[in-house]
Enzyme design. Structure first.
Site, PDB file in Angstrom:
ATOM      1  N   GLU A  67     -71.529 -13.391  -3.410  1.00  0.00           N
ATOM      2  CA  GLU A  67     -70.478 -14.469  -4.230  1.00  0.00           C
ATOM      3  C   GLU A  67     -70.787 -15.214  -4.880  1.00  0.00           C
ATOM      4  O   GLU A  67     -71.775 -14.860  -5.758  1.00  0.00           O
ATOM      5  CB  GLU A  67     -70.209 -15.630  -3.131  1.00  0.00           C
ATOM      6  CG  GLU A  67     -68.452 -16.209  -3.846  1.00  0.00           C
ATOM      7  CD  GLU A  67     -68.131 -17.110  -2.897  1.00  0.00           C
ATOM      8  OE1 GLU A  67     -68.966 -17.628  -1.492  1.00  0.00           O
ATOM      9  OE2 GLU A  67     -67.991 -18.394  -3.325  1.00  0.00           O
ATOM     10  N   ASP A 123     -68.217 -16.869  -9.054  1.00  0.00           N
ATOM     11  CA  ASP A 123     -67.071 -17.024  -8.691  1.00  0.00           C
ATOM     12  C   ASP A 123     -66.436 -18.860 -10.105  1.00  0.00           C
ATOM     13  O   ASP A 123     -67.760 -18.856 -10.594  1.00  0.00           O
ATOM     14  CB  ASP A 123     -67.129 -19.056  -7.795  1.00  0.00           C
ATOM     15  CG  ASP A 123     -67.739 -18.703  -6.808  1.00  0.00           C
ATOM     16  OD1 ASP A 123     -66.958 -17.932  -5.592  1.00  0.00           O
ATOM     17  OD2 ASP A 123     -68.535 -19.762  -5.262  1.00  0.00           O
ATOM     18  N   GLU A 160     -64.072 -20.953 -10.723  1.00  0.00           N
ATOM     19  CA  GLU A 160     -63.172 -21.575 -10.053  1.00  0.00           C
ATOM     20  C   GLU A 160     -62.177 -22.438 -11.295  1.00  0.00           C
ATOM     21  O   GLU A 160     -62.804 -22.524 -12.203  1.00  0.00           O
ATOM     22  CB  GLU A 160     -63.230 -22.682  -9.046  1.00  0.00           C
ATOM     23  CG  GLU A 160     -64.246 -21.998  -7.898  1.00  0.00           C
ATOM     24  CD  GLU A 160     -64.212 -22.877  -6.394  1.00  0.00           C
ATOM     25  OE1 GLU A 160     -63.660 -22.241  -5.612  1.00  0.00           O
ATOM     26  OE2 GLU A 160     -64.819 -23.756  -6.601  1.00  0.00           O
ATOM     27  N   HIS A 201     -65.636 -23.988 -12.830  1.00  0.00           N
ATOM     28  CA  HIS A 201     -66.386 -23.744 -12.611  1.00  0.00           C
ATOM     29  C   HIS A 201     -67.134 -22.695 -12.204  1.00  0.00           C
ATOM     30  O   HIS A 201     -66.136 -22.120 -11.657  1.00  0.00           O
ATOM     31  CB  HIS A 201     -65.927 -24.953 -11.247  1.00  0.00           C
ATOM     32  CG  HIS A 201     -66.823 -25.227  -9.871  1.00  0.00           C
ATOM     33  ND1 HIS A 201     -67.604 -26.534  -9.221  1.00  0.00           N
ATOM     34  CD2 HIS A 201     -67.155 -24.711  -9.017  1.00  0.00           C
ATOM     35  CE1 HIS A 201     -68.436 -26.463  -8.601  1.00  0.00           C
ATOM     36  NE2 HIS A 201     -68.293 -24.794  -8.351  1.00  0.00           N
ATOM     37  N   THR A 202     -68.193 -22.286 -12.102  1.00  0.00           N
ATOM     38  CA  THR A 202     -69.023 -21.137 -11.443  1.00  0.00           C
ATOM     39  C   THR A 202     -70.429 -21.137 -10.783  1.00  0.00           C
ATOM     40  O   THR A 202     -70.653 -22.402 -10.752  1.00  0.00           O
ATOM     41  CB  THR A 202     -69.323 -20.535 -12.839  1.00  0.00           C
ATOM     42  OG1 THR A 202     -70.131 -21.192 -13.395  1.00  0.00           O
ATOM     43  CG2 THR A 202     -68.683 -20.603 -13.860  1.00  0.00           C
ATOM     44  N   ASN A 203     -70.653 -20.354 -10.231  1.00  0.00           N
ATOM     45  CA  ASN A 203     -71.914 -20.622  -9.078  1.00  0.00           C
ATOM     46  C   ASN A 203     -71.955 -18.952  -8.739  1.00  0.00           C
ATOM     47  O   ASN A 203     -71.306 -17.731  -9.153  1.00  0.00           O
ATOM     48  CB  ASN A 203     -71.290 -21.339  -7.519  1.00  0.00           C
ATOM     49  CG  ASN A 203     -72.434 -22.234  -6.365  1.00  0.00           C
ATOM     50  OD1 ASN A 203     -72.969 -21.448  -7.023  1.00  0.00           O
ATOM     51  ND2 ASN A 203     -71.326 -22.875  -5.950  1.00  0.00           N
ATOM     52  N   ARG A 226     -75.086 -23.682  -7.416  1.00  0.00           N
ATOM     53  CA  ARG A 226     -76.310 -22.918  -7.829  1.00  0.00           C
ATOM     54  C   ARG A 226     -75.039 -22.785  -9.620  1.00  0.00           C
ATOM     55  O   ARG A 226     -74.871 -22.188 -10.135  1.00  0.00           O
ATOM     56  CB  ARG A 226     -76.302 -21.571  -8.152  1.00  0.00           C
ATOM     57  CG  ARG A 226     -78.035 -21.036  -7.343  1.00  0.00           C
ATOM     58  CD  ARG A 226     -77.791 -19.862  -7.564  1.00  0.00           C
ATOM     59  NE  ARG A 226     -78.762 -19.078  -7.264  1.00  0.00           N
ATOM     60  CZ  ARG A 226     -79.128 -18.039  -5.907  1.00  0.00           C
ATOM     61  NH1 ARG A 226     -78.684 -17.901  -5.760  1.00  0.00           N
ATOM     62  NH2 ARG A 226     -80.909 -18.418  -5.352  1.00  0.00           N
ATOM     63  N   GLU A 227     -74.175 -24.626  -9.556  1.00  0.00           N
ATOM     64  CA  GLU A 227     -72.957 -24.730  -9.976  1.00  0.00           C
ATOM     65  C   GLU A 227     -73.839 -24.911 -11.583  1.00  0.00           C
ATOM     66  O   GLU A 227     -74.327 -25.696 -12.163  1.00  0.00           O
ATOM     67  CB  GLU A 227     -72.244 -25.923  -9.236  1.00  0.00           C
ATOM     68  CG  GLU A 227     -72.481 -25.955  -8.271  1.00  0.00           C
ATOM     69  CD  GLU A 227     -73.462 -26.398  -7.347  1.00  0.00           C
ATOM     70  OE1 GLU A 227     -74.052 -26.295  -7.533  1.00  0.00           O
ATOM     71  OE2 GLU A 227     -72.416 -26.671  -6.297  1.00  0.00           O
ATOM     72  N   TRP A 271     -61.470 -33.713  -4.339  1.00  0.00           N
ATOM     73  CA  TRP A 271     -62.811 -33.495  -4.477  1.00  0.00           C
ATOM     74  C   TRP A 271     -62.478 -32.605  -5.626  1.00  0.00           C
ATOM     75  O   TRP A 271     -63.069 -33.094  -6.530  1.00  0.00           O
ATOM     76  CB  TRP A 271     -63.725 -32.970  -4.067  1.00  0.00           C
ATOM     77  CG  TRP A 271     -63.319 -31.338  -3.446  1.00  0.00           C
ATOM     78  CD1 TRP A 271     -63.147 -31.001  -2.880  1.00  0.00           C
ATOM     79  CD2 TRP A 271     -63.106 -30.125  -4.457  1.00  0.00           C
ATOM     80  NE1 TRP A 271     -62.601 -29.618  -3.135  1.00  0.00           N
ATOM     81  CE2 TRP A 271     -63.185 -28.422  -4.011  1.00  0.00           C
ATOM     82  CE3 TRP A 271     -64.349 -29.972  -5.827  1.00  0.00           C
ATOM     83  CZ2 TRP A 271     -63.129 -27.352  -4.727  1.00  0.00           C
ATOM     84  CZ3 TRP A 271     -64.545 -28.422  -6.685  1.00  0.00           C
ATOM     85  CH2 TRP A 271     -63.953 -27.301  -5.588  1.00  0.00           C
ATOM     86  N   GLY A 303     -63.631 -36.022  -8.787  1.00  0.00           N
ATOM     87  CA  GLY A 303     -64.072 -36.019  -7.815  1.00  0.00           C
ATOM     88  C   GLY A 303     -63.397 -36.462  -6.779  1.00  0.00           C
ATOM     89  O   GLY A 303     -63.327 -37.863  -5.534  1.00  0.00           O
ATOM     90  N   ARG A 355     -80.945 -33.860  -8.188  1.00  0.00           N
ATOM     91  CA  ARG A 355     -80.362 -33.105  -7.522  1.00  0.00           C
ATOM     92  C   ARG A 355     -81.518 -32.872  -6.896  1.00  0.00           C
ATOM     93  O   ARG A 355     -81.583 -31.737  -5.726  1.00  0.00           O
ATOM     94  CB  ARG A 355     -79.692 -32.304  -7.755  1.00  0.00           C
ATOM     95  CG  ARG A 355     -79.157 -31.586  -7.106  1.00  0.00           C
ATOM     96  CD  ARG A 355     -77.757 -31.299  -7.453  1.00  0.00           C
ATOM     97  NE  ARG A 355     -77.270 -29.728  -6.243  1.00  0.00           N
ATOM     98  CZ  ARG A 355     -76.104 -28.821  -6.836  1.00  0.00           C
ATOM     99  NH1 ARG A 355     -76.035 -28.839  -8.367  1.00  0.00           N
ATOM    100  NH2 ARG A 355     -75.978 -28.125  -5.862  1.00  0.00           N
TER     101      ARG A 355
END
Ligand SMILES: *[C@@H]1O[C@H](CO)[C@@H](O)[C@H](O)[C@H]1NC(C)=O
Ligand SMILES: *[C@@H]1O[C@H](CO)[C@@H](O)[C@H](O)[C@H]1NC(C)=O
Length: 289
Positions: free
Chosen positions: A99, A101, A103, A116-118, A127-128, A193, A197, A274
């Site tokens: 995928e 993305d 967003e 927002h990408t992934n 992998r944001e 979210w 958040g 993280r």
């Protein structure tokens, strides 16, 4: 004579407009959900998605692609779009899916959207990278593009590269290279979210929320045929498939560095909380230099 040549002209114009129209939304996409909230307009040149309290809406490409260079112009939900998400992505089927993305997370009037990408390979994402934009994405259409070839995946905004995901199979990272993907887009409510958040809820008094799409362009693509189990690559106007090996040149690398330095607001490759055991291997090569 005059009348037969003007008839001929009309026939040519009709044929010409049919050829142009072949790159349109009717030909290339199916509306998949939303019960009338998604619409194809202007003879297929424009597509709108809408969201209200009852439902969002979405569409998907008829074709599946195994590599491609795909452009779409989007104009995002205006006004108070907090809580809404407009997603535009490529995705394969199955439980170990690939995928890519884009967003767009809405915001209160006057506050910036977050892009927002992934990237998922074989079901693994996390992998944001997130960005703010250097223009107002509700004022006009802007072009959001994905270049996906065997060497790298590059996300572009108005032709400026914002993110790169290189093939790092040599470092043990699965790459997106064998699962054909469809193009999907949807507009939905994610106020649990999306905006700060989940603190800011969707204001349903502003509904329906509408995002618009036009000028889909996918000339440089390999179209997958499930019946033959293979893909066939279209050549572009200059008859070359150089896009299949295209990488960032130095000028583009500098532009990417500029965006990442000034507009990137989150990078998983810099989030050491993280990844206390160390960053994922691809971070070694995907950081802006
Ligand atoms: C919304 O606006 C705030 C304030 O400028 C910003 O911090 C945030 O990144 C924006 N985007 C989202 C999705 O909350
Ligand atoms: C591009 O950058 C690389 C390394 O930064 C350099 O070695 C190369 O000469 C540059 N190429 C051009 C065309 O400027």
């Amino acid at each position: 004579m005059a009348s037969s040549s003007s008839k001929m002209l009309i026939i040519l114009m009709v044929v010409g407009s049919f050829v142009l129209a072949s790159a349109n939304f009717y030909q290339n996409f199916d509306i998949t959900w939303g019960d009338g909230r998604a619409q194809i307009l202007n003879n297929g040149e424009l597509l709108t998605l809408s969201l209200d309290k009852g439902s969002g809406s979405g569409f998907q490409s008829k074709n599946e692609y195994l590599f491609g260079k795909i452009d779409m112009q989007l104009k995002l939900v205006p006004g108070n779009s907090a809580g809404t998400v407009t997603a535009y992505y490529l995705k394969s089927a199955g439980s170990a899916w690939d995928e890519i993305d884009f967003e767009f997370l809405g915001n209160l009037s006057g506050d910036p959207y977050t892009l927002h990408t992934n990237v998922f390979s074989q079901g693994k994402g996390n992998r944001e990278q997130q960005f703010h934009l250097w223009f107002d994405p509700i004022a006009d259409f802007h072009t959001y593009s994905i270049l996906w070839n065997p060497q790298n995946i590059i996300f572009y905004v108005d032709g400026t590269p914002i993110r790169e995901f290189k093939n790092t199979e040599s470092l043990g990272v699965a790459y997106l290279k064998s699962q054909p993907m469809r193009i999907y887009s949807s507009l939905w409510n994610a106020d649990d979210w999306a905006t700060r958040g989940g603190l800011i809820k969707t204001d349903w008094s502003q509904a329906p929320f509408t995002a618009s799409y036009r000028n889909y362009n996918a000339v440089d693509v390999c179209v997958w045929s499930s019946s033959s189990g293979s893909s066939s690559c279209n050549s572009n106007s200059d008859n070359s498939d150089s896009w299949l090996s295209e990488q960032l040149d130095n000028t583009s690398q500098q532009k990417l560095n500029w965006v990442q330095k000034n507009y990137m607001i989150y990078d998983y490759c810099k989030d050491s909380k993280r990844f206390p055991q160390g960053f994922p291997p691809e971070c070694a090569v995907n950081n802006a230099s």
